[in-house]
Design an enzyme around this catalytic site. Structure first.
Site, PDB file in Angstrom:
ATOM      1  N   TRP A   1       0.826  -1.218   0.000  1.00  0.00           N
ATOM      2  CA  TRP A   1       0.000   0.000   0.000  1.00  0.00           C
ATOM      3  C   TRP A   1       0.854   1.258   0.000  1.00  0.00           C
ATOM      4  O   TRP A   1       0.505   2.242  -0.682  1.00  0.00           O
ATOM      5  CB  TRP A   1      -1.002   0.004   1.149  1.00  0.00           C
ATOM      6  CG  TRP A   1      -2.149  -0.927   0.882  1.00  0.00           C
ATOM      7  CD1 TRP A   1      -2.482  -2.057   1.564  1.00  0.00           C
ATOM      8  CD2 TRP A   1      -3.099  -0.833  -0.200  1.00  0.00           C
ATOM      9  NE1 TRP A   1      -3.574  -2.662   0.987  1.00  0.00           N
ATOM     10  CE2 TRP A   1      -3.973  -1.937  -0.092  1.00  0.00           C
ATOM     11  CE3 TRP A   1      -3.296   0.075  -1.257  1.00  0.00           C
ATOM     12  CZ2 TRP A   1      -5.031  -2.156  -0.991  1.00  0.00           C
ATOM     13  CZ3 TRP A   1      -4.350  -0.139  -2.151  1.00  0.00           C
ATOM     14  CH2 TRP A   1      -5.192  -1.235  -2.012  1.00  0.00           C
TER      15      TRP A   1
ATOM     16  N   ASP B   1      -1.499   6.661   6.389  1.00  0.00           N
ATOM     17  CA  ASP B   1      -2.582   5.848   5.853  1.00  0.00           C
ATOM     18  C   ASP B   1      -2.907   4.818   6.935  1.00  0.00           C
ATOM     19  O   ASP B   1      -2.169   3.863   7.134  1.00  0.00           O
ATOM     20  CB  ASP B   1      -2.138   5.161   4.555  1.00  0.00           C
ATOM     21  CG  ASP B   1      -3.210   4.216   3.992  1.00  0.00           C
ATOM     22  OD1 ASP B   1      -4.274   4.069   4.634  1.00  0.00           O
ATOM     23  OD2 ASP B   1      -2.976   3.631   2.919  1.00  0.00           O
TER      24      ASP B   1
ATOM     25  N   LYS C   1     -12.342  -1.542   6.656  1.00  0.00           N
ATOM     26  CA  LYS C   1     -11.632  -2.498   7.503  1.00  0.00           C
ATOM     27  C   LYS C   1     -12.130  -2.397   8.956  1.00  0.00           C
ATOM     28  O   LYS C   1     -12.615  -3.359   9.495  1.00  0.00           O
ATOM     29  CB  LYS C   1     -10.125  -2.272   7.431  1.00  0.00           C
ATOM     30  CG  LYS C   1      -9.467  -2.867   6.188  1.00  0.00           C
ATOM     31  CD  LYS C   1      -9.456  -1.938   5.007  1.00  0.00           C
ATOM     32  CE  LYS C   1      -8.872  -2.601   3.770  1.00  0.00           C
ATOM     33  NZ  LYS C   1      -8.250  -1.631   2.870  1.00  0.00           N
TER      34      LYS C   1
HETATM   35  C1  LIG Z   1      -7.577  -1.206   1.738  1.00  0.00           C
HETATM   36  C2  LIG Z   1      -6.444  -0.233   1.809  1.00  0.00           C
HETATM   37  C3  LIG Z   1      -6.296   0.802   0.874  1.00  0.00           C
HETATM   38  C4  LIG Z   1      -7.221   0.977  -0.303  1.00  0.00           C
HETATM   39  O1  LIG Z   1      -8.447   1.415   0.069  1.00  0.00           O
HETATM   40  P1  LIG Z   1      -9.590   1.759  -1.010  1.00  0.00           P
HETATM   41  O2  LIG Z   1     -10.710   2.193  -0.154  1.00  0.00           O
HETATM   42  O3  LIG Z   1      -9.862   0.496  -1.775  1.00  0.00           O
HETATM   43  O4  LIG Z   1      -9.076   2.830  -1.890  1.00  0.00           O
HETATM   44  C5  LIG Z   1      -5.238   1.679   1.050  1.00  0.00           C
HETATM   45  N1  LIG Z   1      -4.382   1.552   2.064  1.00  0.00           N
HETATM   46  C6  LIG Z   1      -4.489   0.558   2.979  1.00  0.00           C
HETATM   47  C7  LIG Z   1      -3.492   0.450   4.086  1.00  0.00           C
HETATM   48  C8  LIG Z   1      -5.521  -0.365   2.868  1.00  0.00           C
HETATM   49  O5  LIG Z   1      -5.633  -1.350   3.772  1.00  0.00           O
END
Ligand SMILES: *Cc1c(COP(=O)(O)O)cnc(C)c1O
Length: 360
Positions: A102, A172, A196
């Site tokens: 990511w 993030d 999540k």
């Molecule tokens: C799932 C995830 C993303 C992507 O998220 P989207 O909502 O599909 O854009 C980005 N960063 C992390 C750490 C993730 O777990």
């Protein structure tokens, strides 16, 4: 219906109490005779839902007053672009820590707008550890320092908030927000897609220090401008009202569990149990440096890979679902977010033990 434990990485399991409440209220919300999703986002009743969700998030995370809380769309992936568009503020360079799939995606997107300098990266291609903070090369004149607090695919998690000096620290937190206590005042900006730990896909939370917004790249569309979202209560256009409502229910559930300290203790217990079981076995293996192991996503491989298919099939038969690892890394992955009960982890461990004994 048989009991199911969903170990999917996202969208992922939600607290049953939240789903049941949503079901109860689905066709007649607060005696209106309508569903919450049928009500105008400008309606007083919905505004109160939106405000309550923000107030609850502020309370749970102890978010200081000089931070804006935004509810936006486009997932964490849109934030990969919105962060540089809003936070470069005339600079051409930003620092990025590369720890997994990511952060790699975040860096790729940032490079559309600036020089995304790699402050730290693993020595090899395997994302199994986090380079020590002393070894990072952070440009103090760059616009910010970005990192991914939990790498959902690789199973690597920061156990502490890294020191960013005077630079705005950007995280993030899509896959570990609200899973542990953090000091928000250490950050310039935190973002997280909801699917999540927060609710259903389709809504994204941004927490941003208010002095950092309002100076976007020329040509930034309104929908990608944090200051415009902040000035309009995240209602620059029609927001995903039903998702916002569900996030609100999840936040209430977190408060009922005793807040972040209780959630963190629960998550710690679950993760320790699972890693202990993996480490004690001769069939399962987790390759992550023990100091960086994720409490949220536990990837593991089988010593005999030819058993993987049968492992997944048998797991599925007993209601342990979505254990297949991400297609880019293979193996298995058990995502054990806030809403996964300790009982679910116990059932998984018992299954793994039984499977190992019958294939030993
Ligand atoms: C799932 C995830 C993303 C992507 O998220 P989207 O909502 O599909 O854009 C980005 N960063 C992390 C750490 C993730 O777990």
């Amino acid at each position: 219906m048989a009991r199911v434990y969903n170990f999917g990485a996202g969208p992922s399991t939600l607290p049953l109490a939240v789903l049941e409440r949503a079901r109860e209220e689905l066709t007649d919300w607060r005696g209106t005779g309508m569903s919450v999703m049928e009500i105008s986002h400008r309606d007083k009743a919905f505004i109160s839902v939106a405000e309550q969700a923000e107030a609850d998030l502020r309370e749970i995370m102890a978010i200081p007053r000089n931070y804006k809380v935004l509810f936006v769309q486009g997932g964490a992936t849109s934030q990969f672009a919105m962060v540089p568009m809003n936070l470069l503020r005339g600079k051409r360079r930003a620092n990025y820590v590369l720890t997994g799939a990511w952060s790699k995606r975040a860096i790729g997107e940032a490079r559309l707008f600036c020089e995304a300098a790699i402050a730290a990266a693993p020595e090899d291609d395997n994302f199994t550890t986090i380079p020590r903070r002393e070894d990072w090369e952070v440009d103090p004149d760059a616009a910010y320092l970005h990192y991914t607090s939990n790498e959902t695919i690789d199973g690597v998690e920061f156990q502490d908030v890294p020191d960013a000096g005077a630079l705005p620290l950007v995280a993030d937190m899509s896959s570990n927000i609200l899973s542990r206590c953090i000091d928000v005042s250490r950050f310039g900006l935190i973002y997280a897609g909801a699917q999540k730990n927060l609710g259903p896909a389709g809504i994204t939370i941004v927490i941003v220090r208010d002095d950092l917004i309002g100076d976007t790249l020329p040509g930034t569309p309104s929908m990608l401008d944090y200051a415009k979202h902040a000035a309009n209560g995240s209602m620059l256009n029609t927001p995903p009202t039903f998702n916002w409502y569900l996030v609100g229910l999840v936040l209430q559930w977190i408060k009922e569990q005793g807040g972040l300290a209780a959630i963190e203790a629960h998550n710690k217990r679950k993760a320790e149990k699972l890693y202990t079981a993996i480490d004690a076995s001769s069939l399962y293996r987790n390759r992550i440096d023990p100091g960086c192991r994720s409490r949220m996503n536990v990837p593991f491989v089988l010593a005999d890979d030819s058993l993987s298919g049968s492992f997944l099939t048998k797991a599925e038969e007993v209601g342990l679902t979505a254990l297949k690892g991400h297609r880019s890394v293979g193996g298995m992955r058990a995502s054990i977010y806030n809403a996964m009960s300790e009982e679910g982890v116990d059932v998984l461990i018992a299954f793994m033990d039984e499977f190992e004994r019958s294939h030993g």
